[in-house]
Design an enzyme around this catalytic site. Structure first.
Site, PDB file in Angstrom:
ATOM      1  N   GLU A 182      51.712 -26.548  -0.491  1.00  0.00           N
ATOM      2  CA  GLU A 182      53.142 -26.794  -0.749  1.00  0.00           C
ATOM      3  C   GLU A 182      53.944 -26.208   0.407  1.00  0.00           C
ATOM      4  OE1 GLU A 182      54.376 -25.044  -4.475  1.00  0.00           O
ATOM      5  OE2 GLU A 182      56.507 -25.202  -3.964  1.00  0.00           O
ATOM      6  N   HIS A 218      57.896 -25.706   2.281  1.00  0.00           N
ATOM      7  CA  HIS A 218      59.359 -25.781   2.253  1.00  0.00           C
ATOM      8  C   HIS A 218      59.914 -25.255   3.564  1.00  0.00           C
ATOM      9  CE1 HIS A 218      59.247 -26.704  -1.978  1.00  0.00           C
ATOM     10  NE2 HIS A 218      58.393 -25.711  -2.122  1.00  0.00           N
ATOM     11  N   ARG A 270      67.202 -18.500  -2.754  1.00  0.00           N
ATOM     12  CA  ARG A 270      68.357 -19.379  -2.958  1.00  0.00           C
ATOM     13  C   ARG A 270      68.762 -19.409  -4.432  1.00  0.00           C
ATOM     14  NH1 ARG A 270      67.173 -24.861  -0.070  1.00  0.00           N
ATOM     15  NH2 ARG A 270      69.423 -25.102  -0.470  1.00  0.00           N
ATOM     16  N   ARG A 305      65.985 -22.955  -8.010  1.00  0.00           N
ATOM     17  CA  ARG A 305      64.938 -23.175  -6.994  1.00  0.00           C
ATOM     18  C   ARG A 305      63.818 -22.134  -7.084  1.00  0.00           C
ATOM     19  NH1 ARG A 305      67.459 -26.997  -3.572  1.00  0.00           N
ATOM     20  NH2 ARG A 305      69.706 -26.693  -3.488  1.00  0.00           N
ATOM     21  N   TYR A 318      68.486 -26.362   6.647  1.00  0.00           N
ATOM     22  CA  TYR A 318      67.233 -27.068   6.944  1.00  0.00           C
ATOM     23  C   TYR A 318      67.003 -27.324   8.437  1.00  0.00           C
ATOM     24  CZ  TYR A 318      67.432 -27.882   1.908  1.00  0.00           C
ATOM     25  OH  TYR A 318      67.505 -27.721   0.553  1.00  0.00           O
ATOM     26  N   PRO A 322      62.297 -36.337  -2.321  1.00  0.00           N
ATOM     27  CA  PRO A 322      63.672 -36.810  -2.253  1.00  0.00           C
ATOM     28  C   PRO A 322      64.539 -36.053  -1.253  1.00  0.00           C
ATOM     29  CG  PRO A 322      63.002 -36.529  -4.523  1.00  0.00           C
ATOM     30  CD  PRO A 322      61.889 -36.005  -3.679  1.00  0.00           C
ATOM     31  N   ASN A 323      65.356 -36.817  -0.577  1.00  0.00           N
ATOM     32  CA  ASN A 323      66.394 -36.321   0.333  1.00  0.00           C
ATOM     33  C   ASN A 323      65.861 -35.783   1.661  1.00  0.00           C
ATOM     34  OD1 ASN A 323      68.529 -36.835  -1.569  1.00  0.00           O
ATOM     35  ND2 ASN A 323      67.776 -35.075  -2.711  1.00  0.00           N
ATOM     36  N   ASN A 346      55.953 -31.466   0.814  1.00  0.00           N
ATOM     37  CA  ASN A 346      57.269 -30.893   0.574  1.00  0.00           C
ATOM     38  C   ASN A 346      57.931 -31.829  -0.423  1.00  0.00           C
ATOM     39  OD1 ASN A 346      59.861 -29.952   0.456  1.00  0.00           O
ATOM     40  ND2 ASN A 346      60.127 -29.733   2.673  1.00  0.00           N
ATOM     41  N   ALA A 371      63.460 -31.330  -4.212  1.00  0.00           N
ATOM     42  CA  ALA A 371      63.884 -30.788  -5.505  1.00  0.00           C
ATOM     43  C   ALA A 371      62.922 -31.129  -6.645  1.00  0.00           C
ATOM     44  CB  ALA A 371      65.286 -31.286  -5.839  1.00  0.00           C
ATOM     45  N   ARG A 373      71.418 -33.341   6.924  1.00  0.00           N
ATOM     46  CA  ARG A 373      71.589 -32.726   5.605  1.00  0.00           C
ATOM     47  C   ARG A 373      71.576 -31.197   5.738  1.00  0.00           C
ATOM     48  NH1 ARG A 373      66.740 -32.048   1.248  1.00  0.00           N
ATOM     49  NH2 ARG A 373      67.968 -31.054  -0.390  1.00  0.00           N
TER      50      ARG A 373
END
Ligand code: DQA
Length: 140
Positions: free
Chosen positions: A92, A94, A101, A105, A17, A4-5, A68, A71, A12
């Site tokens: 995985e 990121h 953070r 998270r 990012y 998502p996102n 990735n 969330a 964003r």
């Protein structure tokens, strides 16, 4: 796979990012993978079930999953279960370093079912993931 996102990358929270779009990350990733003899299928979805079904579909048709999950990393036990049943290499990824953070998270439901996690290197995280997949496949 992108959760998502991540379709919003480029605009964003660029201070977190970066300014590269998801298409740019995927293009670079695919280019590096192709140079190592891999072909890449990519799915981005804002829906958990789409990602779970993509993991199901990868069984027997893909040697590795680089994910990735956005969330969903911090909440989805269902995605973790699906990945746990995938019999290939799992990495995985990121862009940011979630451990540095907000507290929510700091938990990854996926961490226990993947070979390893690459986080905090921005666009380079994806590049390192290609290298990780190649090395893991060479030793598995
Ligand atoms: C992210 C980190 C997650 O915490 C966040 O929800 C994202 C992006 C990253 O790439 O840094 O959507 O996975």
């Amino acid at each position: 796979m992108s959760g998502p996102n991540l379709d919003q990358l480029g605009t964003r929270s660029p201070e977190i990012y970066g300014r590269q779009t998801l298409a740019e990350h995927v293009a670079r990733f695919s280019e590096l993978a192709a140079a190592r003899g891999f072909s890449v299928r990519h799915l981005q979805s804002n829906f958990e079930g789409d990602l779970i079904e993509a993991v199901h579909g990868a069984n027997g048709t893909a040697v590795a999953i680089v994910l990735n999950a956005g969330a969903l990393t911090h909440s989805s036990w269902a995605l973790a279960d699906a990945l746990g049943a995938f019999d290939g290499v799992k990495v995985e990824v990121h862009l940011s370093n979630p451990a540095a953070r907000e507290p929510f998270r700091h938990v990854s439901t996926l961490a226990g079912v993947v070979n390893g996690t690459i986080a905090g290197f921005g666009a380079t995280s994806y590049e390192l993931a290609v290298e990780a997949v190649q090395r893991l496949l060479a030793t598995s």
